[in-house]
Design a protein around this motif. Sequence first.
Motif, PDB file in Angstrom:
ATOM      1  N   UNK A 595       0.853  -1.194   0.000  1.00  0.00           N
ATOM      2  CA  UNK A 595       0.000   0.000   0.000  1.00  0.00           C
ATOM      3  C   UNK A 595       0.883   1.235   0.000  1.00  0.00           C
ATOM      4  N   UNK A 596       0.517   2.217  -0.829  1.00  0.00           N
ATOM      5  CA  UNK A 596       1.175   3.514  -0.838  1.00  0.00           C
ATOM      6  C   UNK A 596       0.113   4.594  -0.706  1.00  0.00           C
ATOM      7  N   UNK A 597       0.437   5.645   0.036  1.00  0.00           N
ATOM      8  CA  UNK A 597      -0.487   6.741   0.280  1.00  0.00           C
ATOM      9  C   UNK A 597       0.251   8.058   0.100  1.00  0.00           C
ATOM     10  N   UNK A 598      -0.434   9.065  -0.424  1.00  0.00           N
ATOM     11  CA  UNK A 598       0.250  10.332  -0.599  1.00  0.00           C
ATOM     12  C   UNK A 598      -0.685  11.478  -0.897  1.00  0.00           C
ATOM     13  N   UNK A 599      -0.109  12.673  -0.879  1.00  0.00           N
ATOM     14  CA  UNK A 599      -0.833  13.916  -1.122  1.00  0.00           C
ATOM     15  C   UNK A 599      -0.003  14.788  -2.050  1.00  0.00           C
ATOM     16  N   UNK A 600      -0.672  15.509  -2.932  1.00  0.00           N
ATOM     17  CA  UNK A 600       0.003  16.452  -3.819  1.00  0.00           C
ATOM     18  C   UNK A 600      -0.780  17.751  -3.879  1.00  0.00           C
ATOM     19  N   UNK A 601      -0.064  18.861  -3.840  1.00  0.00           N
ATOM     20  CA  UNK A 601      -0.678  20.182  -3.922  1.00  0.00           C
ATOM     21  C   UNK A 601       0.134  21.027  -4.894  1.00  0.00           C
ATOM     22  N   UNK A 602      -0.551  21.698  -5.789  1.00  0.00           N
ATOM     23  CA  UNK A 602       0.067  22.681  -6.678  1.00  0.00           C
ATOM     24  C   UNK A 602      -0.769  23.952  -6.639  1.00  0.00           C
ATOM     25  N   UNK A 603      -0.099  25.096  -6.511  1.00  0.00           N
ATOM     26  CA  UNK A 603      -0.798  26.376  -6.479  1.00  0.00           C
ATOM     27  C   UNK A 603       0.033  27.405  -7.223  1.00  0.00           C
ATOM     28  N   UNK A 604      -0.639  28.338  -7.900  1.00  0.00           N
ATOM     29  CA  UNK A 604       0.083  29.380  -8.622  1.00  0.00           C
ATOM     30  C   UNK A 604      -0.737  30.655  -8.653  1.00  0.00           C
TER      31      UNK A 604
END
Length: 734
Positions: A595-604
């Motif tokens: 199992x792999x878990x993650x979060x990604x955020x991009x803002x501009x």
Amino acid sequence: MAGRIFTRDLFYAAAVAAIGVCGAMSISAGAAYAQEPRPDGAGADNATPQEAGAALQESETGALPLSVGPIAVSATRNPMRALEYPGMVTVIDRASITARQASTVDDFLSFVPNVEFTGGPRRTGETPTIRGFDGPDVITLLDGARQNFGSAHDGRFFIDPSLLKQVEVLRGASSALYGSGGTGGVIAFETVDAADLLSPGTRFGAQISTGYQSVNREQLGTLSVFASPQPHLDLVGSVTKRDSGSIELGNDQELDRADDDLVSGMAKAEYAFKEYHRLEASIVAFDNDAQEPNNGQGLGGPDLVEKAIRSTTLRGAYSYQNPSNRWLDLDFLAYHTAIEADELRLDALGNGPAGELLKRDVDTVGLRLDNRTRFAPMETIQTLITYGVEAYRDKQDGAAGGGPRGGVPDAEADFLGLFAQAEINIAEPFGIMPGDVLIIPGVRYDEFDISSSIATSNSEDSISPRIGMSYLPNDWLVLFANYGHAFRAPTFDELFLTGVHFRIPIGPGITNRFVPNPNLKPQETETTEFGFALEFDDVIQTQDMLQFKASRFLIDGNDFIDLVVVQPAPFITCNPFIPGNCDGTTNSGNVPRVALRGTEVEASYESPRLRLALGYSTLDGENLATGAKLGVLAPDQFTADAAFKWHEMESIFGWRVLAANKFEKVNAVADIRDGYAAHDLYASWQPQRFKPLRGVRLDLGVDNIFDKSYSRVFTDAPEAGRNLKIAIGYNLSL
């Protein structure tokens, strides 16, 4: 201590920003700001060379009016706004790559959330990972042609940034469109066209540039010629020469045995005829002679080799695009990719005698045919169906001193895939919901056969479904979710490993040998992802734009392929003076559940004066049977990028930071890494108003300005230290 260092470096970053030194181009989040296709279906691909050239020049000085965000193609094989796609895709344009003065693709891809490079700072050792997956779990395309080279210690692909027009990074399950290897995602490289280089109102041109960077004393020279002698014919040729030496590290030491003598080039021709038909042919070549250890990753061993890496991609393409024909919108691609990695031993300090030649050749021959059909079953429903077939063959040949090479088996692999995907746009669903819904279901069937004389062949088939949905209730909010099944076939090396892995010089010698495992099962994953995006115009002032996109993903894997090294500990579990008593084995095996878990955020944020970007990512993974960490994990990372556009001086001044928390998601204490923050400064000047200087471009930069000593995950080598960079170029168009 790591937390205090992290905070202190962010304080430095704020101080630098306060005095007006800001990042030049937003790579991390919404790196490229391309024009949205017009409602009639025309877009950048249909623009004249003069119009496209004008757009490029204006965008590089920040003079273009704000647009609606980057356009992604790899995610669906069709142009789509990256913000509205039900998943995470980042687009990096040529202006961003040029401003970064990129020497390798790591220089700009490492700012994409949950994209990490391992292997250390040597050019030939860099290996990309996406969401914890690396190697064959990441599909790499060059103008649509697969780059399937695989090696444990020689890097993954060999492409010079000077040739690139755009790079797209699609994260997450992508087997429904691309087949085997789509567990981590796709990195799609696109090379330049004549339209990207021609100035407005011209048909012929040449561009020359030179550069230098101090950290490895790299000298750079590039010459490109390009033409559009008639409205439907584009020609471009380019060659780049790089010469570099040992790398200065952030710990005041040098990573020696890192010499590169590199020549790369490209020739491309595009011809449109009978209004709707287009032909394209190209060759892209990469030739690098390097002196480095046999294992070019990390610090490397004491053995020295003369390494010759040759990569050539030949491709031909045909397309038929008639806007009035809803049933036929055709693309066909045929290609041949040949990569050679030869190593001549210069001493006897490795696993063979001086003068022994080690060879690894990987050839890929493939074709892809896909078509698009459009129809509207109801006035409020628009449907685009993309369907096609893909087939390719990989062939690997290995040799050592004229005989077989351990760990590089002679083998072949045949792949055949059939795929279909729909893009369904529904306006005001059910007549009661506001806004629009985009639904993207897709499925692909693959079968493969991998064979070698070493052991029995491995044959399987797989079905990879995927569905994504974006809901746009208004003009500033997007809610999205997706589910995807992905698979990755075992590689030659995982199935048919033989020979010596390594030796330990104790007593009569300890030998660890490769053991083949032809019964490996394909690696399979199921990914669930959900998130949201925001977009606002005129936030602080007129003509500004704010974008934000965040995602949470959950990956469950079956039969995860992992390398298992069994090596008894000398003097602890075995007696090294008894021949064979301490010998070990290395082979590949399937881990039942992971199992792999993650979060990604991009803002501009972008305005006529400022361009700001933020990125954030987390990632964790484990073997569910044992609780051990699994996957190429990374620390929590934060990126910041700020740009000040000084139009009066036709310049951009910039600051960027890549920061990471302490990395403790490990199974061994030796793999722990301290937190760090590395800062860059850079500036670009491209005069247009003063006619005698028109066509000149000057780029200056300082990477790792505080000479920070830090190491990324799964490498024992620190990264490069402070790096002063300069590049100057001139574009002459007639």
